[in-house]
Motif scaffolding. Sequence first.
Motif, PDB file in Angstrom:
ATOM      1  N   CYS A 130       4.845-107.330 -94.519  1.00 56.40           N
ATOM      2  CA  CYS A 130       5.037-108.037 -93.025  1.00 56.40           C
ATOM      3  C   CYS A 130       6.653-108.530 -93.662  1.00 56.40           C
ATOM      4  O   CYS A 130       7.297-109.772 -92.755  1.00 56.40           O
ATOM      5  CB  CYS A 130       4.375-109.752 -93.529  1.00 56.40           C
ATOM      6  N   PHE A 131       7.047-107.709 -94.367  1.00 51.92           N
ATOM      7  CA  PHE A 131       8.561-107.572 -94.567  1.00 51.92           C
ATOM      8  C   PHE A 131       8.773-106.905 -93.333  1.00 51.92           C
ATOM      9  O   PHE A 131       8.462-105.979 -92.953  1.00 51.92           O
ATOM     10  CB  PHE A 131       8.601-107.092 -96.003  1.00 51.92           C
ATOM     11  N   THR A 132      10.229-107.714 -92.566  1.00 53.91           N
ATOM     12  CA  THR A 132      10.749-106.205 -91.983  1.00 53.91           C
ATOM     13  C   THR A 132      12.147-106.377 -92.620  1.00 53.91           C
ATOM     14  O   THR A 132      13.200-107.105 -91.860  1.00 53.91           O
ATOM     15  CB  THR A 132      10.744-107.404 -90.806  1.00 53.91           C
ATOM     16  N   ALA A 150      20.443-110.711 -88.068  1.00 49.04           N
ATOM     17  CA  ALA A 150      20.305-112.432 -89.272  1.00 49.04           C
ATOM     18  C   ALA A 150      19.593-112.173 -89.977  1.00 49.04           C
ATOM     19  O   ALA A 150      20.206-113.071 -91.147  1.00 49.04           O
ATOM     20  CB  ALA A 150      19.661-113.106 -88.500  1.00 49.04           C
ATOM     21  N   ARG A 151      18.978-110.927 -90.454  1.00 49.75           N
ATOM     22  CA  ARG A 151      18.541-110.521 -91.465  1.00 49.75           C
ATOM     23  C   ARG A 151      19.876-110.036 -93.019  1.00 49.75           C
ATOM     24  O   ARG A 151      19.414-111.170 -94.149  1.00 49.75           O
ATOM     25  CB  ARG A 151      17.612-109.554 -91.729  1.00 49.75           C
ATOM     26  N   ARG A 152      21.051-109.879 -92.660  1.00 50.50           N
ATOM     27  CA  ARG A 152      22.376-110.029 -93.342  1.00 50.50           C
ATOM     28  C   ARG A 152      22.591-111.055 -94.185  1.00 50.50           C
ATOM     29  O   ARG A 152      23.152-111.021 -95.119  1.00 50.50           O
ATOM     30  CB  ARG A 152      22.933-109.651 -92.821  1.00 50.50           C
ATOM     31  N   ALA A 153      21.902-112.271 -93.821  1.00 52.58           N
ATOM     32  CA  ALA A 153      22.548-113.512 -93.805  1.00 52.58           C
ATOM     33  C   ALA A 153      21.015-114.442 -94.551  1.00 52.58           C
ATOM     34  O   ALA A 153      21.316-114.895 -95.343  1.00 52.58           O
ATOM     35  CB  ALA A 153      22.463-114.387 -93.243  1.00 52.58           C
ATOM     36  N   GLY A 154      19.905-113.493 -94.754  1.00 58.61           N
ATOM     37  CA  GLY A 154      18.534-114.359 -95.450  1.00 58.61           C
ATOM     38  C   GLY A 154      17.899-113.787 -95.800  1.00 58.61           C
ATOM     39  O   GLY A 154      16.408-113.547 -95.958  1.00 58.61           O
ATOM     40  N   GLY A 155      17.770-111.942 -95.396  1.00 58.93           N
ATOM     41  CA  GLY A 155      16.847-111.254 -96.464  1.00 58.93           C
ATOM     42  C   GLY A 155      15.622-110.829 -95.590  1.00 58.93           C
ATOM     43  O   GLY A 155      15.869-110.797 -94.545  1.00 58.93           O
ATOM     44  N   PRO A 156      14.632-109.940 -95.721  1.00 54.34           N
ATOM     45  CA  PRO A 156      13.778-109.642 -94.484  1.00 54.34           C
ATOM     46  C   PRO A 156      12.954-111.143 -93.741  1.00 54.34           C
ATOM     47  O   PRO A 156      12.465-110.568 -92.725  1.00 54.34           O
ATOM     48  CB  PRO A 156      12.877-109.094 -95.788  1.00 54.34           C
ATOM     49  N   ASP A 157      12.974-111.815 -94.498  1.00 54.82           N
ATOM     50  CA  ASP A 157      12.514-113.148 -93.808  1.00 54.82           C
ATOM     51  C   ASP A 157      13.122-113.725 -92.890  1.00 54.82           C
ATOM     52  O   ASP A 157      12.684-114.358 -91.863  1.00 54.82           O
ATOM     53  CB  ASP A 157      11.670-114.079 -94.517  1.00 54.82           C
ATOM     54  N   GLY A 158      14.362-113.459 -92.893  1.00 50.14           N
ATOM     55  CA  GLY A 158      15.403-113.553 -92.396  1.00 50.14           C
ATOM     56  C   GLY A 158      16.383-115.577 -92.548  1.00 50.14           C
ATOM     57  O   GLY A 158      15.423-115.750 -94.150  1.00 50.14           O
TER      58      GLY A 158
END
Length: 627
Positions: A252-254, A358-366
């Motif tokens: 489920c990683f995005t 936004a994933r740049r700030a929080g990884g694959p989970d956002g």
Amino acid sequence: MSGDGEEDPEAFVALHGAALRASGVPARYWESLSRKLRGEVFDAGDYFGIMQVEEVDDEEEGDEEMEEQLKKKPNPGNGPCFKVIVTNENGLQASNPNSIFLIDHAWTYRVEHARQQLLHVPGLLHRMANLMGIDFHGEIPDEGSIEQVLQEMWKYNQTYQLSQGTAEEKVPVWYIMDEFGSRIQHSDQPSFATAPLFYMPQQIAYTVLWPLRDLETGDEVTRDYAHGETDRLIRKCVLLPWVPDEVLDVSCFTPEPSDEYYQAILAENKEKLPVVINPPVYAKDKVFKVFTDIQQVLNNLTHPRFVFTDSEEEADILYNFSHFKDYRKLSEERPEVMVNQFPCENLLTVKDCLASVARRAGGPDGPRWLPRTFNLQTELPQFISYFQQRDRRGEDNHWICKPWNLARSLDTHITNSLNNIIRHRESSPKVVCKYIEDPVLFHREDVGMVKFDIRYVVLLRSVKPLRLYSYDVFWLRFSNRAFSLDDLDDYEKHFTVMNYAPGVTLKQVHCEDFIPLFEKQYPEYPWATVQADIFKAFAELFQAASAKPAPLGIYDYPSSRAIYAIDLMLKWDTSRDGKRIMQPQILEVNFNPDCDRACKYHPTFFNDVFSTLFLDEPDNCHVTCIV
């Protein structure tokens, strides 16, 4: 029109040809289709029959392939199984120009009206319950039966969208075919194709049905419920409403999409990036000529260093309502002209792009400040895996489906039904975001504890270096009914945008009055601390959105300035050290927001905006520097 009342074939093609081509309806059928539409000829009964099929016991079924399961339980619903077969003794020839048939629609509606129509339209609930195999014998609609239809209808729903009209009129329409159309079962090797067609002269939508090969008497009429999907995994996901299965083996990683994804968005937007220019320098006392088509600016900008011009050619500042596209020409010919937009700012203002950057700030989970978001077009298997994992762990599974690019909560739906979400993917490009199940609520004396959201106006002065301000006044919107995690289609309980809904109360509280009320309700959470967390989230968002070169990030164009409205809510969360905290949740970033309330209550609003953005004089303005 020709003299005998017949429709001119050319006129029919002129009106409907583009739609027929897009749907893949072979041209050999068009003349017959025109005749049947004009005369409302429903002759499918001369060629087809509906047959009831005996259920097969589970024990006999064995561990068959997906297709076999479908053949054994062909009907989408709960009740008796049906299938449609060719009954004409001569069979059906695909080459025969008359082999095209009309299917009527039993129910056409928009999702937000479904419950009310089932309650109030005479006979509708009875017909839908019968069609879906749901027991309903009473005369009076009851909540239980309505709820069952609202769940089951996602196995029968089809959709189309009007291409013209207002934003409201373009919201997708859903429909359920009549008993004949709804009994046509799925096959991966279908014998027929179907497509909706909006017949202009009557302003009515039908479904058209035509054969893909020759059929003999007794052959089954089937269609592909996942038409157009070729990827095996995506087909499996799209067919889940009819063929339940698990996709738990899919990660489920995005992760953030590839560079090519952003290049494609730039090409689709037809935005031409500027050439590199030197930052323009203006005289300290220069009076700027402003060209704008925004009435709120014309009515409220009174600062002596700005004058309006009707000539775009002589303007120093272009303050446009609609999206500016040709930055290249502007940068080459008039680099000193400032514009109220940034190239590639859609990375913030379009919901699927917002989630990606936004994933740049929080990884694959956002990051923690953005609800977990999936793009239903590109991340459907990951979403279903995540949904099924949460389901298995007994975690809350309420989600909100939003179109990528519509505002005002249009075509936005809250649900805990996986089938519902999967089918919504067919109507228009959507993201699905985790619905905030534990929002921070506000006590309204007249109603109780309600949801609220907060709108901040932020001013982006430059990207490199990043200079971001917030206007010192924020705006509040409230739900009109006490919050609870039920009645998911109750707009006034779950939504806060009331100023566009006719006949609905709009509760207004000024931010100066709100802060003491909020601090009285939540004495352990001073507003200054909450706002500091909000500004931290804004800073991280804009840093992420400008961290990469365009089109992967907002373009650093020295002559660009912009204002955006950021809508957010607060939710209850737990900090890493186990404390209960109010976590800001950014919902969306709006381009060129409606500033009517801002101007009404704060007459210097546009003077402050223009002074900060175009004069670099924020000191005496009602703004706070965030970055």
